[in-house]
Design an enzyme around this catalytic site. Structure first.
Site, PDB file in Angstrom:
ATOM      1  N   GLY A  36      -2.244  -1.630  -1.658  1.00 18.53           N
ATOM      2  CA  GLY A  36      -2.368  -1.496  -3.117  1.00 18.53           C
ATOM      3  C   GLY A  36      -1.816  -2.732  -3.810  1.00 18.53           C
ATOM      4  N   HIS A  37      -0.594  -3.129  -3.428  1.00 21.95           N
ATOM      5  CA  HIS A  37      -0.010  -4.359  -3.976  1.00 21.95           C
ATOM      6  C   HIS A  37      -0.911  -5.555  -3.683  1.00 21.95           C
ATOM      7  CE1 HIS A  37       3.837  -1.994  -3.055  1.00 21.95           C
ATOM      8  NE2 HIS A  37       3.931  -2.202  -4.349  1.00 21.95           N
TER       9      HIS A  37
END
Ligand code: AMP
Length: 281
Positions: A36-37
């Site tokens: 996600g990051h």
């Protein structure tokens, strides 16, 4: 990849880039990086000339009894992943550098910080707003990247950036999910045994509301009830809230389904804009 620890160095680097006409992107994180990051990082790398990732577990946004002490920290692995991704600089200020003794100024985004996450976690958004403004001041980015996963935070930061004339363009990126639908989160590592399976109830609740919306249901109360029914069927899940709210104000009614659920000692959040495709990956 430059490793920067002070405001002075962060600003010097950014100012040097800006003088050369380069566009600077910032991705604020608390580390324990996952895909996600890295999707935010990829977006910044694609849109900006230079990308800075900050890693700072911000004590100000954790309440008493929350998980600040046990929050996962894995700096070496994070640095390796960011180097591999091609990030230009990583900013890792210490807590003392960020909040020296006597630093009592706080930033508050009124109204939006009073509902849902703001209500469940008093002081949380004040901590978020304060650290984000400080990161903007240190790195002076043209753009900053946030995840829709933390939808209320993304809205709050967008408003902060505008209200305080920061000149930072806030970009909100889609939620990255596991193949079974669980939204990626650094806190997923807390899930033990059956809890991992139970955690799917967030995605199933969003799916239930989305299916109702696609079938023509527009009553926010009915849509919220569809979510709560899914959650109620899970003995290990204790919902903090499940609502369908307006995307700007985070008050009902609207079309953003939002929920927070405790599973054992882990608190998970997720959201979905009803009517849009909701897919696992
Ligand atoms: P955190 O390290 O949890 O503070 O998250 C840093 C940034 O990554 C925030 O803007 C989050 O919204 C974003 N983020 C976290 N998880 C996801 C995800 N599963 N998909 C997209 N963005 C995410």
């Amino acid at each position: 990849m430059r490793e920067i620890e002070t405001v002075r160095d962060a600003r010097a680097e950014s100012e040097a880039w800006r003088r050369r006409g380069l566009r600077v992107g910032l991705v604020p994180t608390m580390g324990a990086l996952h895909a996600g990051h890295l999707s935010l990082v990829g977006r910044s790398l694609a849109e900006c000339d230079r990308t800075v990732v900050s890693i700072f577990v911000n004590p100000l946004q954790f309440g008493p009894g929350e998980d600040f002490e046990r929050y996962p920290r894995q700096l070496d692995a994070d640095l390796a992943a960011l180097r591999e991704a091609g990030v230009d600089a990583v900013y890792t200020p210490s807590v003392d550098a960020m909040y020296p003794a006597g630093a009592t100024t706080r930033v508050r985004v009124a109204e939006l910080d009073e509902v849902l996450e703001g209500e469940c976690r008093p002081g949380h958004f004040e901590g978020v707003a304060t650290v984000v403004l400080k990161l903007f001041e240190a790195v002076r980015p043209h753009r900053a990247y946030f995840g829709q996963k933390d939808g209320q935070q993304a809205r709050l930061v967008t408003r902060l950036a505008r209200d305080l004339d920061t000149g930072v363009d806030v970009v909100v990126c889609p939620t990255v999910r596991e193949p079974d639908g669980l939204a990626l989160s650094s806190r997923n590592v807390y899930l033990r045994g059956a809890e991992r399976e139970t955690a799917l109830c967030l995605f199933r609740a969003l799916t239930a509301a989305n299916d109702r919306w696609l079938a023509g249901e527009r009553d926010a109360g009915v849509l919220a009830r569809a979510m709560r029914e899914v959650l109620a069927a899970e003995p290990l899940a204790r919902p903090d809230y499940a609502e369908v709210v307006d995307e700007e104000t985070f008050r009902g009614p609207g079309r953003l389904a939002v929920l927070a659920v405790r599973i054992g000692g882990t608190r998970l959040i997720d959201n979905h804009r009803l009517g849009e495709p909701l897919t696992a990956t």
